[in-house]
Design an enzyme around this catalytic site. Structure first.
Site, PDB file in Angstrom:
ATOM      1  N   HIS A  15     -20.397  10.216  48.364  1.00 27.53           N
ATOM      2  CA  HIS A  15     -19.939   9.162  47.463  1.00 27.53           C
ATOM      3  C   HIS A  15     -20.922   7.997  47.405  1.00 27.53           C
ATOM      4  CE1 HIS A  15     -15.945  10.789  46.400  1.00 27.53           C
ATOM      5  NE2 HIS A  15     -16.024  11.356  47.582  1.00 27.53           N
ATOM      6  N   THR A  16     -22.155   8.249  47.765  1.00 23.93           N
ATOM      7  CA  THR A  16     -23.213   7.245  47.612  1.00 23.93           C
ATOM      8  C   THR A  16     -23.949   7.406  46.285  1.00 23.93           C
ATOM      9  OG1 THR A  16     -24.693   8.710  48.850  1.00 23.93           O
ATOM     10  CG2 THR A  16     -23.630   6.944  50.086  1.00 23.93           C
ATOM     11  N   ASP A  17     -23.816   8.563  45.642  1.00 27.91           N
ATOM     12  CA  ASP A  17     -24.676   8.844  44.487  1.00 27.91           C
ATOM     13  C   ASP A  17     -24.269   8.107  43.220  1.00 27.91           C
ATOM     14  OD1 ASP A  17     -22.409  10.475  44.207  1.00 27.91           O
ATOM     15  OD2 ASP A  17     -23.504  12.045  43.169  1.00 27.91           O
ATOM     16  N   LEU A  61     -18.985  22.925  46.904  1.00 31.27           N
ATOM     17  CA  LEU A  61     -20.386  23.361  46.927  1.00 31.27           C
ATOM     18  C   LEU A  61     -21.002  23.343  45.532  1.00 31.27           C
ATOM     19  CD1 LEU A  61     -20.057  26.359  49.448  1.00 31.27           C
ATOM     20  CD2 LEU A  61     -20.616  23.962  49.923  1.00 31.27           C
ATOM     21  N   SER A  62     -20.439  22.532  44.671  1.00 29.78           N
ATOM     22  CA  SER A  62     -20.999  22.280  43.331  1.00 29.78           C
ATOM     23  C   SER A  62     -20.965  23.485  42.410  1.00 29.78           C
ATOM     24  CB  SER A  62     -22.434  21.751  43.441  1.00 29.78           C
ATOM     25  OG  SER A  62     -22.441  20.504  44.059  1.00 29.78           O
ATOM     26  N   SER A 112     -19.166  23.805  39.706  1.00 25.63           N
ATOM     27  CA  SER A 112     -19.160  23.369  38.309  1.00 25.63           C
ATOM     28  C   SER A 112     -20.545  22.876  37.897  1.00 25.63           C
ATOM     29  CB  SER A 112     -18.112  22.272  38.076  1.00 25.63           C
ATOM     30  OG  SER A 112     -18.393  21.113  38.831  1.00 25.63           O
ATOM     31  N   GLU A 120     -20.104  16.624  32.749  1.00 28.34           N
ATOM     32  CA  GLU A 120     -19.024  16.346  33.697  1.00 28.34           C
ATOM     33  C   GLU A 120     -18.375  14.994  33.413  1.00 28.34           C
ATOM     34  OE1 GLU A 120     -18.411  18.014  37.191  1.00 28.34           O
ATOM     35  OE2 GLU A 120     -20.398  18.846  37.593  1.00 28.34           O
ATOM     36  N   ASP A 141     -25.211  16.294  42.546  1.00 29.16           N
ATOM     37  CA  ASP A 141     -24.978  17.733  42.429  1.00 29.16           C
ATOM     38  C   ASP A 141     -25.905  18.365  41.402  1.00 29.16           C
ATOM     39  OD1 ASP A 141     -23.004  17.300  44.250  1.00 29.16           O
ATOM     40  OD2 ASP A 141     -21.337  17.693  42.895  1.00 29.16           O
ATOM     41  N   TYR A 162     -10.471  11.951  43.408  1.00 29.92           N
ATOM     42  CA  TYR A 162     -11.880  11.566  43.283  1.00 29.92           C
ATOM     43  C   TYR A 162     -11.991  10.366  42.339  1.00 29.92           C
ATOM     44  CZ  TYR A 162     -16.961  12.217  42.688  1.00 29.92           C
ATOM     45  OH  TYR A 162     -18.320  12.033  42.663  1.00 29.92           O
TER      46      TYR A 162
END
Length: 346
Positions: free
Chosen positions: A19-21, A106-107, A109, A141, A153, A202
């Site tokens: 959650h830093t991105d 694990l990404s 999507s 997204e 991601d 999220y």
């Protein structure tokens, strides 16, 4: 008959930096061996027909369709984006073969969108570069699927190199390669609890971060001063989210330095501290995952943490290569719902 175009994208595990991105910070993802392959055939009409090894029946959608919470949403959004980029002029028939567990963090999507966009890129002589593909995938997204994710991601699955981690500065959109340790593996274990980024939790965390950003007048929570945040009169919940972001960003820098210097114990300490912060400050873990992480460390992992958006999915643990099989057997016997997904190392 139209040409067929094929592209692959890996799953990714985030070693540290959760959650830093979308808060101006650093992340450290690594590509996995599990991934997916998209084979695309352009169509002259506006139909998007998607089949996948993960679903019994194909999805028949239209380019005009809004997101409906369906498994094929990422494909519809990707084809819409491919049209906007000038890669396609209409719909597509898409076949997906995936080895990424859905809802695992694990990404899957992001990998699906990136693979479809890369396959569409094959249809033109000169298309966008991988970074542009990653940015386009994030638009799908954010704007189509309504998931307020950052860029990690998409960058990881579009650019990451197997056997290395990507030290990504999400504010500067700059990245470097960090070799993974030769004698240890990053082992990914599914908790048995699935999750969806679209389930609202999220988004709630993103809104809490946004409240902290408004309070401090910045988009970059990760770059705030610890003492400033601790002394502020910000409400307790957004303050906890801000404290996670800035301390997590510092842990990413520490983890990168530890890997670069071969200090694997320090790297493990950063992983353990990251999980405690996700559990206590960002409140994105679950008791079952906390227990799985605790067992992983008790049984000999150098460090372990929840990975991904939270509220389910996988953990990642740093384990000596020679001990991995014995460690994994003990962990899975203690946690029967858990299952091995992948392991990556230098």
């Amino acid at each position: 008959m139209s040409e067929l175009y094929t592209a692959r994208a890996p799953g990714r595990v985030n070693l540290i930096g959760e959650h830093t991105d979308y808060n101006g910070g650093m992340v450290l993802p690594a590509a996995l061996t599990v991934g997916l392959e998209a084979t695309l055939m352009p169509r002259a009409d506006t139909t998007v027909a998607v089949s996948s090894n993960g679903y019994d029946a194909p999805a028949i959608r239209n380019l005009a369709d809004d997101a409906v919470g369906d498994w094929a949403d990422p494909c519809v959004g990707a084809i819409r984006e491919a049209n906007a980029l000038g890669l396609l002029k209409g719909g597509a028939t898409i076949d997906i073969v995936s080895t990424i567990p859905e809802g695992s963090g694990l990404s899957s999507s992001a990998a699906l969108i990136v693979a479809v966009l890369k396959a569409a890129r094959e249809a033109v002589v000169e298309g966008p570069g991988d970074i542009e593909i990653a940015i386009a995938a994030r638009r799908v997204e954010n704007n189509y699927m309504g998931v307020p994710c950052g860029i990690m991601d998409q960058m990881a699955v579009a650019l990451a190199t197997p056997g290395t981690a990507m030290a990504l500065d999400t504010k500067a959109m700059a990245y470097g390669v960090v070799p993974l340790p030769a004698n240890h593996e990053m082992v990914v274990v599914h908790s048995g609890l699935t999750r969806k980024l679209t389930d609202g939790r999220y988004a709630a965390r993103k809104e809490e971060c946004d409240a902290a950003k408004r309070h401090f007048g910045t988009e970059d929570l990760c770059l705030l001063d610890l003492a400033t945040v601790e002394a502020s009169d910000l409400d307790e919940v957004p303050k906890k989210r801000a404290l996670h972001c800035l301390t997590e960003n510092a842990r990413v820098h520490a983890a990168i330095a530890a890997l670069d210097g071969g200090h694997i114990e320090r790297f493990g300490q950063a992983m353990n501290a990251s999980h405690a912060s996700m559990r206590d400050l960002f409140e994105m873990s679950l008791p079952e995952i906390d227990a799985l992480v605790a067992s992983a460390v008790e049984l000999g992992a150098v460090g372990a943490r929840l990975t991904g958006g939270g509220f389910g999915g996988c953990i990642v643990a740093c384990v000596e290569k020679d001990l991995r099989e014995e460690w994994l057997e003990a962990l899975l016997s203690r946690h029967p719902r858990a299952r091995f997904i992948d392991a990556v190392g230098g």
